[in-house]
Scaffold this motif. Structure first.
Motif, short mmCIF file in Angstrom:
data_model
loop_
_atom_site.label_atom_id
_atom_site.label_comp_id
_atom_site.label_asym_id
_atom_site.label_seq_id
_atom_site.Cartn_x
_atom_site.Cartn_y
_atom_site.Cartn_z
N PHE A 278 50.08 46.57 33.85
CA PHE A 278 50.77 47.21 34.87
C PHE A 278 51.01 46.71 36.17
CE2 PHE A 278 50.51 50.63 38.12
CZ PHE A 278 51.81 51.08 38.08
N GLY A 279 49.81 46.21 36.64
CA GLY A 279 49.97 45.62 37.94
C GLY A 279 50.85 44.26 37.88
N ARG A 280 50.84 43.52 36.75
CA ARG A 280 51.62 42.40 36.52
C ARG A 280 53.23 43.06 36.35
NH1 ARG A 280 48.71 38.81 37.96
NH2 ARG A 280 46.90 38.28 36.64
N SER A 281 53.36 43.94 36.03
CA SER A 281 54.76 44.31 35.89
C SER A 281 55.38 44.80 37.09
CB SER A 281 55.14 45.38 34.75
OG SER A 281 54.45 46.47 35.35
N LEU A 282 54.40 45.36 38.01
CA LEU A 282 54.68 45.85 39.24
C LEU A 282 55.26 44.44 40.22
CD1 LEU A 282 51.92 48.31 40.75
CD2 LEU A 282 54.44 48.63 39.80
N TYR B 225 37.66 48.56 43.46
CA TYR B 225 37.38 48.22 42.00
C TYR B 225 38.61 48.70 41.20
CZ TYR B 225 35.32 47.42 37.39
OH TYR B 225 35.18 46.93 36.05
N VAL B 226 38.88 49.84 41.43
CA VAL B 226 40.01 50.78 40.48
C VAL B 226 41.26 50.03 40.82
CG1 VAL B 226 41.33 52.63 40.35
CG2 VAL B 226 38.94 52.96 40.30
N VAL B 227 41.35 49.59 42.11
CA VAL B 227 42.83 48.97 42.47
C VAL B 227 42.84 47.67 42.08
CG1 VAL B 227 44.29 48.10 44.56
CG2 VAL B 227 43.20 50.25 44.57
N ARG B 228 41.77 46.86 41.98
CA ARG B 228 41.55 45.33 41.50
C ARG B 228 41.84 45.47 39.96
NH1 ARG B 228 38.83 41.36 39.70
NH2 ARG B 228 38.63 39.41 40.83
N ARG B 229 41.27 46.51 39.06
CA ARG B 229 41.51 46.49 37.83
C ARG B 229 42.91 46.47 37.64
NH1 ARG B 229 37.36 47.24 33.88
NH2 ARG B 229 38.97 47.19 32.61
N LEU B 230 43.47 47.69 38.32
CA LEU B 230 44.79 47.79 38.39
C LEU B 230 45.93 46.71 38.39
CD1 LEU B 230 46.09 50.82 37.47
CD2 LEU B 230 46.57 51.14 39.98
N ASP C 160 46.53 29.79 31.86
CA ASP C 160 45.02 30.01 32.06
C ASP C 160 44.94 30.62 33.47
OD1 ASP C 160 43.90 29.33 29.80
OD2 ASP C 160 43.18 27.40 30.48
N HIS C 161 45.48 30.08 34.11
CA HIS C 161 45.40 30.55 35.70
C HIS C 161 45.53 32.13 35.56
CE1 HIS C 161 45.41 30.65 39.97
NE2 HIS C 161 46.54 31.47 40.02
N ILE C 162 46.46 32.63 34.97
CA ILE C 162 46.73 34.05 35.03
C ILE C 162 45.62 34.84 34.25
CG2 ILE C 162 48.51 35.89 34.17
CD1 ILE C 162 50.49 34.02 35.15
N ALA C 163 45.63 34.07 33.19
CA ALA C 163 44.38 34.70 32.23
C ALA C 163 43.15 35.20 32.95
CB ALA C 163 44.26 34.32 30.87
N HIS C 164 42.80 34.27 33.81
CA HIS C 164 41.43 34.10 34.34
C HIS C 164 41.51 34.63 35.68
CE1 HIS C 164 39.67 32.12 31.05
NE2 HIS C 164 40.78 31.01 31.20
N SER C 165 42.62 35.15 36.35
CA SER C 165 42.70 35.66 37.59
C SER C 165 41.90 36.84 37.93
CB SER C 165 44.09 35.82 38.16
OG SER C 165 44.77 36.86 37.16
N HIS C 166 41.64 37.39 36.68
CA HIS C 166 41.07 38.99 36.96
C HIS C 166 39.43 38.70 37.18
CE1 HIS C 166 40.46 38.30 32.72
NE2 HIS C 166 39.19 38.97 32.68
N ARG C 167 38.93 37.28 36.90
CA ARG C 167 37.55 37.15 36.92
C ARG C 167 37.20 37.25 38.55
NH1 ARG C 167 36.53 32.60 32.46
NH2 ARG C 167 37.09 33.85 30.80
N LEU C 168 35.85 37.70 38.88
CA LEU C 168 35.23 37.71 39.99
C LEU C 168 34.82 36.30 40.50
CD1 LEU C 168 33.44 41.08 39.90
CD2 LEU C 168 35.09 40.52 41.59
#
Lengths: 290, 330
Positions: B199-203, B189-194, B15-23
């Motif tokens: 892709f970002g997770r695999s980095l 915004y671009v970097v945050r989405r990334l 859950d934590h990871i799935a929601h971490s992209h929320r503002l």
């Protein structure tokens, strides 16, 4: 043809002298990198300190060149042990970025301290009379000082090689570079070995800085300005090797001198491109193991 | 432990990871501060633009260093490429600023992809040396090509058209400040989405355990080169902003010192957190503005000392310390 040969000899001679200074200043970094895996970007500070100490001892206290050099080497070696025990040892297990930042911090502090004590301008090494002037060699005149640097460089390289290959201490270093855990388990005190090696590397750098003060001039930005060349010598030579940095320094010193002499417009660029090609071919360096 | 227990225990981190992209609301703070600066300190907007540019530059490094874990001493190469691209375009008649930003991003990104494909085959000290060699190579080239770049005198004659054909770059730097803030917002915004994308997770995975990422079949080097190129492109935009807002490009945009400065900013703020850049850059830039006016030599000494202290006692930077405090007093 009549101009080609003298140019070639001149490039070789000046390149060799330059290479020896690079070798002395960087070989310690190669060994500490191989032993401890420590990215010590502040290694050039030891060379700079050696240069400043030698010049100051000669100018302020009237000490001769060689005694001043010896005192500078001992002082820098002692100081590097203190630094190693109090600060570096805390960071052996730290991440690479922490080591990089820590040593950049040391470089910045050393740069500021050098500017504070000696001012921003380069310091001039007052050569003793014996090293001034030229010596005739195969029908040409060569600066005695540079010949002296070349001889000292080769002598140190030979001495180091014999020390690492032929003595018990050298065998311990080689064992620890190959496999630190195994070396420790057969009873080698690796902490003490690290300290001694660090002191040796610092002292060698001080020798390079002091002896080469008229080739790489001693000024506050010394450690930053030449950092990339020191790192090239280590990376191209191969980490943990004694032989590697010697040949890497020869390649870099002579190559750089040749490029700047023959193509003054693009000389330095050429060296970097050659570097990229070389490391594409052998990523672990000439004598390193992948 | 029953099967069900184990499952509920496992749901929480997912859950934590799935929601971490929320503002979340603290993420509005930097933007409120940027707006407040515009309203409260109208006479400091020139410095403000410089701070915003450094925030963007450090943000690009966060992608490369903080997320992908590539330790680089050469990030200024891309800032400089962007600055010279925008500067040269503007000096030769291409005065429209926004298209020049795209051009700078393309040039810096392409160079990042090309150099990354070569140097990211290595690691450790060799990689460090190669990143430094790239900067030295470009600095040498910019210095030698003085008929194009102006060499040590700097690139002059930069003319920038009004933004969107309407807003002139005024003397007080109001337009420049808002321009930088808008570009920063878009890039953030671009970097945050990334970084929140797969892709970002695999980095992050590659940073934490490269061997394991190899083992699960992730294309490690391709991911690293991609991250390096994107970071380079964003750094190029930052450089272009600098060229356009100051209408001058000097050789020091490609230097070890700038590479080190942006590294220090990111580490002071806290790397791998997306907001380290926003914390580190204002503190560093304002302190530099005040202290180096006294004496640049002392400035280097204090930066060096602070760097040593941060590494010894405060790894994770300011945001890392804030996290530590919050964990202790929840």
């Amino acid at each position: 043809m009549s101009q080609f040969l003298p140019a070639l000899v001149s490039i070789l001679f000046h390149g060799l002298a330059y290479a020896m200074v690079l070798y002395l200043a960087a070989v310690g970094l190669s060994v500490t990198m191989g032993l401890m895996g420590f990215a010590n970007l502040a290694h050039g500070v030891f060379a700079m300190a050696g240069g400043y100490l030698t010049i100051t001892l000669m100018a302020a206290l009237g000490v001769g060149f060689l005694p001043a050099l010896a005192v500078a080497i001992l002082a820098v070696a002692a100081a590097s042990v203190v630094l190693e025990r109090t600060l570096y040892a805390r960071l052996y297990t730290a991440s690479e970025i922490d080591q990089v930042l820590f040593t950049i911090g040391l470089v910045y502090m050393a740069t500021a301290a050098a500017t504070f004590f000696w001012g921003p301008s380069p310091q001039h090494l007052a050569l003793p009379a014996a090293l001034q002037g030229d010596i005739p060699l195969v029908g040409r005149q060569f600066p005695t000082y540079r010949a002296f640097v070349i001889v000292m460089g080769f002598a140190t390289a030979l001495g180091l090689w014999a020390g690492i290959e032929r003595t018990r201490f050298g065998a311990m270093i080689r064992a620890a570079v190959d496999n630190r855990a195994m070396a420790r388990s057969v009873g080698i005190d690796t902490d003490r070995l690290f300290s001694l090696t660090f002191a040796l590397g610092g002292g060698l750098a001080a020798l390079g800085g002091g002896i080469g003060a008229e080739i790489l001039s001693i000024h506050p930005a010394y450690a930053i300005e030449h950092l990339v060349y020191f790192l090239i010598v280590v990376a191209v030579g191969g980490m943990g090797s004694i032989r590697g940095p010697f040949f890497a320094a020869l390649l870099l010193g002579i190559g750089d001198t040749a490029c700047k002499y023959l193509f003054p417009e693009i000389g330095a660029v050429f060296i970097y491109i050659a570097l990229f090609i070389l490391l594409l071919w052998r990523p672990a360096g000439l004598f390193g193991r992948a | 432990m029953t099967k069900l227990d184990r499952r509920t225990a496992a749901v929480h981190p997912v859950d934590h990871i799935a929601h971490s992209h929320r503002l979340r609301w603290p993420e509005a703070l930097p933007w409120l501060l940027i707006a407040a600066t515009y309203l409260l300190f109208p006479s400091y907007l020139a410095l403000g633009s410089q701070v915003l540019i450094m925030v963007l530059f450090a943000l690009s490094l966060d992608l490369v260093l903080g997320y992908a874990g590539i330790v680089t001493l050469g990030h200024a190469a891309f800032f400089g490429l962007g600055a010279y691209t925008a500067g040269l375009l503007a000096a030769h008649g291409w005065s429209e600023p926004i298209s020049a930003l795209f051009a700078a991003a393309v040039v810096a990104g392409a160079f990042g992809a090309a150099s990354g494909a070569i140097i990211l085959r290595t690691s450790g000290l060799t990689l460090l040396m190669l990143t430094l060699a790239v900067v030295s190579l470009l600095a040498e080239a910019a210095n030698k090509a003085d008929s194009i770049t102006g060499g040590a005198d700097g690139l002059q004659g930069i003319v920038i058209n009004p933004l969107l054909g309407r807003f002139d770059f005024d003397l007080y730097g109001r337009t420049a400040y808002l321009y930088c803030a808008a570009v920063l917002l878009v890039m953030w915004y671009v970097v945050r989405r990334l970084v929140h994308s797969p892709f970002g997770r695999s980095l992050t995975g590659i940073r934490e355990n490269r061997l394991r990422m190899h083992a699960i079949g992730a294309p490690v080097r391709r991911r690293l080169v991609t991250a390096y190129a994107i970071g380079a492109a964003v750094a190029g935009v930052a450089g272009a902003l600098q060229a356009q807002t100051t209408q001058f490009v000097a050789l020091n945009v490609i230097s070890f010192h700038l590479s080190a400065a942006v590294l220090i900013i990111l580490i002071f703020g806290g790397a791998g957190r997306l907001y380290g850049a926003f914390v580190g850059a204002p503190i560093y830039m304002v302190a530099q503005d005040m202290l180096s006016r006294l004496d640049p030599v002392y400035w280097f000494f204090w930066v060096g000392l602070l760097l040593v202290l941060v590494v010894l006692f405060a790894r994770g930077g300011i945001l890392g310390c804030v996290d530590g405090v919050r964990r202790r007093w929840p």
